[in-house]
Design a protein around this motif. Sequence first.
Motif, PDB file in Angstrom:
ATOM      1  N   ALA A 156     -32.817 -96.265  65.911  1.00 15.77           N
ATOM      2  CA  ALA A 156     -32.209 -96.423  67.236  1.00 15.77           C
ATOM      3  C   ALA A 156     -31.744 -95.108  67.854  1.00 15.77           C
ATOM      4  CB  ALA A 156     -31.023 -97.392  67.146  1.00 15.77           C
ATOM      5  N   VAL A 157     -31.557 -94.064  67.057  1.00 12.70           N
ATOM      6  CA  VAL A 157     -31.017 -92.802  67.570  1.00 12.70           C
ATOM      7  C   VAL A 157     -32.147 -91.931  68.109  1.00 12.70           C
ATOM      8  CG1 VAL A 157     -29.705 -90.731  67.002  1.00 12.70           C
ATOM      9  CG2 VAL A 157     -29.113 -92.907  65.936  1.00 12.70           C
ATOM     10  N   PRO A 158     -32.061 -91.421  69.337  1.00  9.40           N
ATOM     11  CA  PRO A 158     -33.107 -90.537  69.881  1.00  9.40           C
ATOM     12  C   PRO A 158     -33.156 -89.210  69.136  1.00  9.40           C
ATOM     13  CG  PRO A 158     -31.697 -91.423  71.620  1.00  9.40           C
ATOM     14  CD  PRO A 158     -31.027 -91.733  70.324  1.00  9.40           C
ATOM     15  N   VAL A 159     -34.316 -88.573  69.174  1.00  4.94           N
ATOM     16  CA  VAL A 159     -34.507 -87.340  68.420  1.00  4.94           C
ATOM     17  C   VAL A 159     -33.630 -86.213  68.965  1.00  4.94           C
ATOM     18  CG1 VAL A 159     -36.470 -86.643  69.859  1.00  4.94           C
ATOM     19  CG2 VAL A 159     -36.259 -85.749  67.534  1.00  4.94           C
ATOM     20  N   PHE A 160     -33.390 -86.174  70.295  1.00  4.92           N
ATOM     21  CA  PHE A 160     -32.579 -85.077  70.829  1.00  4.92           C
ATOM     22  C   PHE A 160     -31.117 -85.197  70.417  1.00  4.92           C
ATOM     23  CE2 PHE A 160     -32.644 -88.301  74.170  1.00  4.92           C
ATOM     24  CZ  PHE A 160     -31.319 -88.398  74.535  1.00  4.92           C
ATOM     25  N   VAL A 161     -30.639 -86.424  70.141  1.00  6.10           N
ATOM     26  CA  VAL A 161     -29.262 -86.588  69.666  1.00  6.10           C
ATOM     27  C   VAL A 161     -29.137 -86.042  68.247  1.00  6.10           C
ATOM     28  CG1 VAL A 161     -27.484 -88.282  69.089  1.00  6.10           C
ATOM     29  CG2 VAL A 161     -28.854 -88.571  71.165  1.00  6.10           C
ATOM     30  N   ILE A 162     -30.077 -86.431  67.376  1.00  5.88           N
ATOM     31  CA  ILE A 162     -30.084 -85.901  66.008  1.00  5.88           C
ATOM     32  C   ILE A 162     -30.186 -84.379  66.032  1.00  5.88           C
ATOM     33  CG2 ILE A 162     -31.400 -85.800  63.852  1.00  5.88           C
ATOM     34  CD1 ILE A 162     -29.963 -88.366  64.039  1.00  5.88           C
ATOM     35  N   LEU A 164     -29.347 -82.212  68.425  1.00  4.17           N
ATOM     36  CA  LEU A 164     -28.133 -81.564  68.923  1.00  4.17           C
ATOM     37  C   LEU A 164     -27.019 -81.581  67.886  1.00  4.17           C
ATOM     38  CD1 LEU A 164     -27.912 -82.748  72.647  1.00  4.17           C
ATOM     39  CD2 LEU A 164     -28.208 -80.414  71.813  1.00  4.17           C
ATOM     40  N   VAL A 165     -26.863 -82.722  67.191  1.00  2.00           N
ATOM     41  CA  VAL A 165     -25.813 -82.822  66.164  1.00  2.00           C
ATOM     42  C   VAL A 165     -26.087 -81.822  65.038  1.00  2.00           C
ATOM     43  CG1 VAL A 165     -24.821 -84.324  64.401  1.00  2.00           C
ATOM     44  CG2 VAL A 165     -25.243 -85.209  66.700  1.00  2.00           C
ATOM     45  N   LEU A 166     -27.319 -81.768  64.559  1.00  2.00           N
ATOM     46  CA  LEU A 166     -27.652 -80.822  63.490  1.00  2.00           C
ATOM     47  C   LEU A 166     -27.499 -79.381  63.962  1.00  2.00           C
ATOM     48  CD1 LEU A 166     -30.820 -82.512  61.920  1.00  2.00           C
ATOM     49  CD2 LEU A 166     -28.488 -82.519  61.044  1.00  2.00           C
ATOM     50  N   LEU A 167     -27.863 -79.123  65.213  1.00  2.00           N
ATOM     51  CA  LEU A 167     -27.753 -77.770  65.751  1.00  2.00           C
ATOM     52  C   LEU A 167     -26.298 -77.327  65.837  1.00  2.00           C
ATOM     53  CD1 LEU A 167     -29.762 -75.651  66.883  1.00  2.00           C
ATOM     54  CD2 LEU A 167     -29.250 -76.526  69.153  1.00  2.00           C
ATOM     55  N   ILE A 168     -25.433 -78.216  66.313  1.00  2.00           N
ATOM     56  CA  ILE A 168     -24.018 -77.860  66.457  1.00  2.00           C
ATOM     57  C   ILE A 168     -23.345 -77.714  65.093  1.00  2.00           C
ATOM     58  CG2 ILE A 168     -21.787 -78.709  67.287  1.00  2.00           C
ATOM     59  CD1 ILE A 168     -23.308 -80.014  69.612  1.00  2.00           C
ATOM     60  N   ALA A 172     -23.987 -73.824  64.471  1.00  2.00           N
ATOM     61  CA  ALA A 172     -22.844 -73.258  65.190  1.00  2.00           C
ATOM     62  C   ALA A 172     -21.559 -73.282  64.379  1.00  2.00           C
ATOM     63  CB  ALA A 172     -22.648 -74.017  66.510  1.00  2.00           C
ATOM     64  N   GLN A 173     -21.237 -74.436  63.769  1.00  2.00           N
ATOM     65  CA  GLN A 173     -19.960 -74.559  63.062  1.00  2.00           C
ATOM     66  C   GLN A 173     -20.037 -74.054  61.631  1.00  2.00           C
ATOM     67  OE1 GLN A 173     -18.604 -78.613  63.520  1.00  2.00           O
ATOM     68  NE2 GLN A 173     -18.206 -78.378  65.712  1.00  2.00           N
ATOM     69  N   LEU A 174     -20.885 -74.641  60.808  1.00  2.00           N
ATOM     70  CA  LEU A 174     -20.967 -74.259  59.396  1.00  2.00           C
ATOM     71  C   LEU A 174     -21.778 -72.986  59.171  1.00  2.00           C
ATOM     72  CD1 LEU A 174     -21.533 -77.793  57.797  1.00  2.00           C
ATOM     73  CD2 LEU A 174     -19.393 -76.526  58.057  1.00  2.00           C
ATOM     74  N   GLY A 195     -36.855 -70.836  60.233  1.00  2.00           N
ATOM     75  CA  GLY A 195     -36.821 -71.068  61.667  1.00  2.00           C
ATOM     76  C   GLY A 195     -37.243 -72.470  62.067  1.00  2.00           C
ATOM     77  N   LEU A 196     -38.044 -73.133  61.213  1.00  2.00           N
ATOM     78  CA  LEU A 196     -38.533 -74.473  61.528  1.00  2.00           C
ATOM     79  C   LEU A 196     -37.846 -75.575  60.728  1.00  2.00           C
ATOM     80  CD1 LEU A 196     -42.391 -73.818  61.772  1.00  2.00           C
ATOM     81  CD2 LEU A 196     -40.851 -74.412  63.640  1.00  2.00           C
ATOM     82  N   LEU A 197     -36.969 -75.211  59.817  1.00  2.00           N
ATOM     83  CA  LEU A 197     -36.359 -76.218  58.945  1.00  2.00           C
ATOM     84  C   LEU A 197     -35.559 -77.243  59.745  1.00  2.00           C
ATOM     85  CD1 LEU A 197     -36.028 -77.060  56.007  1.00  2.00           C
ATOM     86  CD2 LEU A 197     -33.978 -75.618  55.879  1.00  2.00           C
ATOM     87  N   LEU A 198     -34.769 -76.793  60.686  1.00  2.00           N
ATOM     88  CA  LEU A 198     -33.961 -77.724  61.489  1.00  2.00           C
ATOM     89  C   LEU A 198     -34.831 -78.604  62.398  1.00  2.00           C
ATOM     90  CD1 LEU A 198     -30.981 -78.393  61.710  1.00  2.00           C
ATOM     91  CD2 LEU A 198     -30.819 -76.838  63.646  1.00  2.00           C
ATOM     92  N   PRO A 199     -35.822 -78.062  63.121  1.00  2.00           N
ATOM     93  CA  PRO A 199     -36.719 -78.960  63.878  1.00  2.00           C
ATOM     94  C   PRO A 199     -37.456 -79.958  62.989  1.00  2.00           C
ATOM     95  CG  PRO A 199     -36.935 -76.711  64.666  1.00  2.00           C
ATOM     96  CD  PRO A 199     -36.064 -76.646  63.457  1.00  2.00           C
ATOM     97  N   TRP A 200     -37.852 -79.540  61.802  1.00  2.00           N
ATOM     98  CA  TRP A 200     -38.522 -80.466  60.879  1.00  2.00           C
ATOM     99  C   TRP A 200     -37.629 -81.661  60.567  1.00  2.00           C
ATOM    100  CZ3 TRP A 200     -40.453 -76.221  56.974  1.00  2.00           C
ATOM    101  CH2 TRP A 200     -41.645 -75.669  57.464  1.00  2.00           C
ATOM    102  N   PHE A 201     -36.404 -81.384  60.186  1.00  2.00           N
ATOM    103  CA  PHE A 201     -35.506 -82.474  59.796  1.00  2.00           C
ATOM    104  C   PHE A 201     -35.109 -83.324  61.000  1.00  2.00           C
ATOM    105  CE2 PHE A 201     -34.959 -80.455  55.668  1.00  2.00           C
ATOM    106  CZ  PHE A 201     -34.769 -81.558  54.857  1.00  2.00           C
ATOM    107  N   SER A 202     -34.942 -82.710  62.161  1.00  2.00           N
ATOM    108  CA  SER A 202     -34.596 -83.487  63.349  1.00  2.00           C
ATOM    109  C   SER A 202     -35.681 -84.506  63.667  1.00  2.00           C
ATOM    110  CB  SER A 202     -34.397 -82.551  64.546  1.00  2.00           C
ATOM    111  OG  SER A 202     -33.360 -81.628  64.302  1.00  2.00           O
ATOM    112  N   LEU A 203     -36.925 -84.097  63.572  1.00  2.00           N
ATOM    113  CA  LEU A 203     -38.039 -85.000  63.843  1.00  2.00           C
ATOM    114  C   LEU A 203     -38.278 -85.962  62.683  1.00  2.00           C
ATOM    115  CD1 LEU A 203     -40.241 -85.656  65.908  1.00  2.00           C
ATOM    116  CD2 LEU A 203     -41.678 -83.921  64.829  1.00  2.00           C
TER     117      LEU A 203
END
Length: 329
Positions: A156-162, A164-168, A172-174, A195-203
Motif C-alpha cells: 500500500a505504501v508508494p515508492v516515493f514515500v519509502i 523519502l523516509v530512507l533518504l531522511i 540525513a540523520q544517521l 550510490g545505488l544501494l538506497l534506490p535499490w532498497f526503495s524499489l
Amino acid sequence: MTRFLLRKAVGMIGVLFALTLVVYAAFYLAPGDPAQLACGEKCSPAQVLQVRERLGLDAPVHLQYARFLQGLVAGRDFSAGTGLLHCPAPCLGVSYRSGEQVSDMIAARLPVTASLAFGAMVIWLVLGVGTGLLSALRRGRLSERLLTALTLTGTAVPVFVIGLVLLIVLCAQLQWLPFPSYVPLTEDPQQWFWGLLLPWFSLALIESAKYARLTRSAMLETLAEDHIRTFRAYGVSERHLVTRHALRGALTPVIALTAMDLGTLFGSAVLTESLFGLPGLGKLLVSSVSLIDLPTVVGLVLVTGFCVVLANIVADLLYAVTDRRVVLG
C-alpha cells in the motif's frame, strides 16, 4: 528449441511493429507542434517552416513512418544545417529537441536504468520469495500473521514515500549511507554499489511485498497437490519435499511476474530515478513526452517493448528448467 526461439522472434517483431504504430498514431492526434517546440517560442513562422522541413515533418504521416522503418533496417541521413548527419541502422531517429541521435541518448542512460533494475530485482526476489516461503510454511502462527501484515503494508505504501523516509533517516540523520549518485560500474565498482544501494532498497521493498504474497499463495497451492501428499506419505523429508518439489512448482508464477516487472521497469522507474536524481530511461521518457519529442519517445517505447518481450522469452525457458511438466512447443 530452435523452432521455439524462431516463433518468439517473429512474435517480437510483430509486437514492436504494433508499438510503433500506436505511438505514432497517439502523437499525431495529440495537440502541439513539434517544429515549434524544436525551434523555440521566439521563432518566426518562416523559421518554424524551415525547422519543419529540416526534420521532415512536412511530409505525410505515412511517409514519415515509412522513413522511420527504413532507418531501423538500413539507416537514414538527416539534415544537420550545413550538411547531412548519417544515422546507422538500427536508426531510431534524431531528437527534435536536442538534435542528438536517439540511439546515443538511450545508450548513455541505459546502464543507469539497467543497474537500478537488476540490483533491485535481486533484492526483491530474495526478500519476497524468502518471506513468502516462510509465511507459507508457518501458516496459522503468529509469525505468519505478522509477515502478512507487513506485506500488505508494503503493497500500500508508494515508492516515493519509502524512498523519502530512507533518504531522511539513513542519509540525513544517521548518515549511514551517502546520498545516492550514479557512478559507472567500470569507473568505481564500490562507489557504484553504495550510490545505488538506497534506490535499490526503495524499489525492492515495494516489489518484495507483492512477491511475498504471490509466493505464499503459490506455495500453499502446491503443498496441497496430490503428488506432494504422495511424497509425504512415502516418508520424504519435509525439507527435501519443500526444496526439491514444492518450491520448484511454486516458482512458475514468480518467474512470470519477474519477467514482466523487469521488462517494464526499463521505462517505468521514473519515480525512483527522479527522487534520487538518476539520469535513466524513465526520466528521459517523461521529459520527451512533455516536449512532444516523437523520435525519442518511439525509441524508448521500442527499447522497453524489446526488454519486455525478451524477458518473457527468458521466462518461458526458465519454466522448463524449474517445472519439468512444462514442454517448449
